[in-house]
Design a protein around this motif. Structure first.
Motif, PDB file in Angstrom:
ATOM      1  N   TRP A 148     -13.129  44.821  23.172  1.00 52.03           N
ATOM      2  CA  TRP A 148     -12.717  44.575  24.391  1.00 52.03           C
ATOM      3  C   TRP A 148     -14.023  45.169  25.071  1.00 52.03           C
ATOM      4  N   HIS A 149     -13.542  44.569  27.190  1.00 50.09           N
ATOM      5  CA  HIS A 149     -14.619  45.094  28.549  1.00 50.09           C
ATOM      6  C   HIS A 149     -13.826  46.302  28.391  1.00 50.09           C
ATOM      7  N   GLU A 150     -15.486  47.170  29.019  1.00 54.44           N
ATOM      8  CA  GLU A 150     -14.553  48.799  29.720  1.00 54.44           C
ATOM      9  C   GLU A 150     -15.820  48.365  30.932  1.00 54.44           C
ATOM     10  N   LEU A 151     -14.864  48.869  31.707  1.00 51.33           N
ATOM     11  CA  LEU A 151     -15.946  49.128  32.897  1.00 51.33           C
ATOM     12  C   LEU A 151     -17.119  50.697  32.997  1.00 51.33           C
ATOM     13  N   ASN A 152     -17.648  50.094  32.939  1.00 54.47           N
ATOM     14  CA  ASN A 152     -19.469  51.242  32.901  1.00 54.47           C
ATOM     15  C   ASN A 152     -19.204  51.890  34.042  1.00 54.47           C
ATOM     16  N   ASP A 153     -19.699  52.854  34.813  1.00 54.00           N
ATOM     17  CA  ASP A 153     -20.216  53.814  36.209  1.00 54.00           C
ATOM     18  C   ASP A 153     -20.265  52.962  36.919  1.00 54.00           C
ATOM     19  N   CYS A 154     -20.776  52.116  36.995  1.00 50.53           N
ATOM     20  CA  CYS A 154     -20.782  50.642  38.248  1.00 50.53           C
ATOM     21  C   CYS A 154     -20.124  50.060  38.292  1.00 50.53           C
ATOM     22  N   GLY A 155     -18.874  50.010  37.300  1.00 47.15           N
ATOM     23  CA  GLY A 155     -17.892  49.588  37.835  1.00 47.15           C
ATOM     24  C   GLY A 155     -17.408  49.871  38.720  1.00 47.15           C
ATOM     25  N   GLU A 156     -16.725  51.113  37.694  1.00 47.72           N
ATOM     26  CA  GLU A 156     -15.867  52.437  38.597  1.00 47.72           C
ATOM     27  C   GLU A 156     -16.524  51.947  39.629  1.00 47.72           C
ATOM     28  N   LYS A 157     -17.293  52.203  39.916  1.00 48.36           N
ATOM     29  CA  LYS A 157     -17.801  53.320  41.553  1.00 48.36           C
ATOM     30  C   LYS A 157     -17.551  52.037  42.649  1.00 48.36           C
ATOM     31  N   ALA A 158     -18.230  50.336  41.886  1.00 46.13           N
ATOM     32  CA  ALA A 158     -17.567  49.437  42.883  1.00 46.13           C
ATOM     33  C   ALA A 158     -16.136  49.040  42.614  1.00 46.13           C
ATOM     34  N   TYR A 159     -15.613  49.306  41.973  1.00 43.61           N
ATOM     35  CA  TYR A 159     -14.302  48.255  42.040  1.00 43.61           C
ATOM     36  C   TYR A 159     -13.330  49.733  42.621  1.00 43.61           C
ATOM     37  N   ASP A 160     -13.644  51.414  42.442  1.00 40.66           N
ATOM     38  CA  ASP A 160     -13.036  51.867  43.776  1.00 40.66           C
ATOM     39  C   ASP A 160     -13.439  52.203  45.343  1.00 40.66           C
ATOM     40  N   GLY A 161     -14.763  51.299  45.515  1.00 40.73           N
ATOM     41  CA  GLY A 161     -14.958  51.453  47.143  1.00 40.73           C
ATOM     42  C   GLY A 161     -15.392  52.684  47.225  1.00 40.73           C
ATOM     43  N   THR A 162     -16.109  53.905  46.855  1.00 39.12           N
ATOM     44  CA  THR A 162     -17.500  54.765  46.345  1.00 39.12           C
ATOM     45  C   THR A 162     -18.706  53.573  46.116  1.00 39.12           C
ATOM     46  N   VAL A 163     -19.466  55.129  47.238  1.00 36.07           N
ATOM     47  CA  VAL A 163     -20.749  53.967  47.015  1.00 36.07           C
ATOM     48  C   VAL A 163     -21.398  53.908  45.817  1.00 36.07           C
ATOM     49  N   VAL A 164     -22.417  52.715  45.507  1.00 36.16           N
ATOM     50  CA  VAL A 164     -22.684  52.291  44.462  1.00 36.16           C
ATOM     51  C   VAL A 164     -24.052  53.182  43.606  1.00 36.16           C
ATOM     52  N   GLY A 165     -24.442  53.260  44.574  1.00 31.35           N
ATOM     53  CA  GLY A 165     -26.529  54.207  44.906  1.00 31.35           C
ATOM     54  C   GLY A 165     -26.881  53.524  44.134  1.00 31.35           C
ATOM     55  N   GLU A 166     -28.396  53.448  43.588  1.00 32.99           N
ATOM     56  CA  GLU A 166     -29.536  52.700  43.406  1.00 32.99           C
ATOM     57  C   GLU A 166     -29.783  52.802  41.882  1.00 32.99           C
ATOM     58  N   GLU A 167     -28.825  53.703  41.230  1.00 33.23           N
ATOM     59  CA  GLU A 167     -29.098  53.699  39.414  1.00 33.23           C
ATOM     60  C   GLU A 167     -28.659  52.594  38.903  1.00 33.23           C
ATOM     61  N   CYS A 168     -27.882  51.922  39.946  1.00 27.76           N
ATOM     62  CA  CYS A 168     -26.581  50.403  39.460  1.00 27.76           C
ATOM     63  C   CYS A 168     -27.974  48.464  40.535  1.00 27.76           C
ATOM     64  N   PRO A 169     -27.056  48.493  39.729  1.00 23.09           N
ATOM     65  CA  PRO A 169     -27.884  46.719  39.877  1.00 23.09           C
ATOM     66  C   PRO A 169     -27.118  46.622  41.047  1.00 23.09           C
ATOM     67  N   ALA A 170     -27.801  45.347  41.873  1.00 20.28           N
ATOM     68  CA  ALA A 170     -27.034  44.821  42.695  1.00 20.28           C
ATOM     69  C   ALA A 170     -25.879  44.292  42.786  1.00 20.28           C
ATOM     70  N   LEU A 171     -24.782  44.237  43.088  1.00 18.56           N
ATOM     71  CA  LEU A 171     -23.602  44.127  43.738  1.00 18.56           C
ATOM     72  C   LEU A 171     -23.993  42.044  43.941  1.00 18.56           C
ATOM     73  N   PRO A 172     -23.594  41.113  43.155  1.00 17.93           N
ATOM     74  CA  PRO A 172     -22.976  40.217  43.308  1.00 17.93           C
ATOM     75  C   PRO A 172     -23.077  39.734  44.642  1.00 17.93           C
ATOM     76  N   GLU A 173     -23.343  38.568  44.752  1.00 16.51           N
ATOM     77  CA  GLU A 173     -22.834  38.318  46.530  1.00 16.51           C
ATOM     78  C   GLU A 173     -21.805  37.975  46.671  1.00 16.51           C
TER      79      GLU A 173
END
Length: 173
Positions: free
Chosen positions: A145-170
């Protein structure tokens, strides 16, 4: 008399809309997935590597990156897998539609809790912020199954993603 007609029209419209919404959520968006490789992330290379498998069944939906579910069997032992691939702690399987009967999230979760199934990282970032999780039982049944990782949780809840995450897709920026 006009009030009764309007009330009946509203009631019928609500029933049709409810039935349509139920169908779309449970059946409408899912499609069978053609057999693909089952991979686990290697301890040595930190890259996904295919494992031996059989009896593969999977479903997915374009409407969400976390709707993927799969079942398979493997002849590889848990001892070999734990020495070769990345184990992860704490993932809980997501529910699958009732009609996809090989994937029972409650039973899989119970096996993980009991220690008769181990969870591995299948692949990192299969979609932005989404990892593929693989659980394998001691008798060779496997579940994916698929699971949100830390970057995904941040990106989808609207918090700042941060430098440790890859760049968001366009498309999602």
């Amino acid at each position: 008399m006009n009030g009764k007609i309007v009330g009946v029209v509203i009631l019928i419209s609500a029933l049709i809309a409810g039935a349509g919404l139920y169908y779309l959520q449970i059946y409408g968006f899912y499609e069978a997935v053609a057999e693909e490789e089952v991979t686990l992330v290697s301890l040595n290379t930190d890259a996904p590597e295919p494992i031996l498998f059989d009896s593969f069944q999977a479903i997915d939906a374009d409407s969400s990156p976390i709707r993927y579910r799969a079942c398979f069997t493997t002849t590889q032992s848990l001892a070999f897998l734990t020495e070769s691939y990345v184990l992860i702690d704490g993932p809980e399987p997501r529910n699958a539609p009732d009609w996809f009967d090989c994937f029972d999230a409650a039973a899989i979760g119970a096996e993980i809790t009991a220690g008769t199934a181990l969870t591995f990282m299948g692949a990192k970032n299969v979609h932005y912020g989404v990892d593929r999780i693989v659980a394998i039982t001691d008798d060779g049944r496997g579940y994916v199954w698929h699971e949100l990782n830390d970057c995904g949780e941040k990106a989808y809840d609207g918090t700042v993603v941060g430098e440790e995450c890859p760049a968001l897709p366009e498309a999602t920026q």
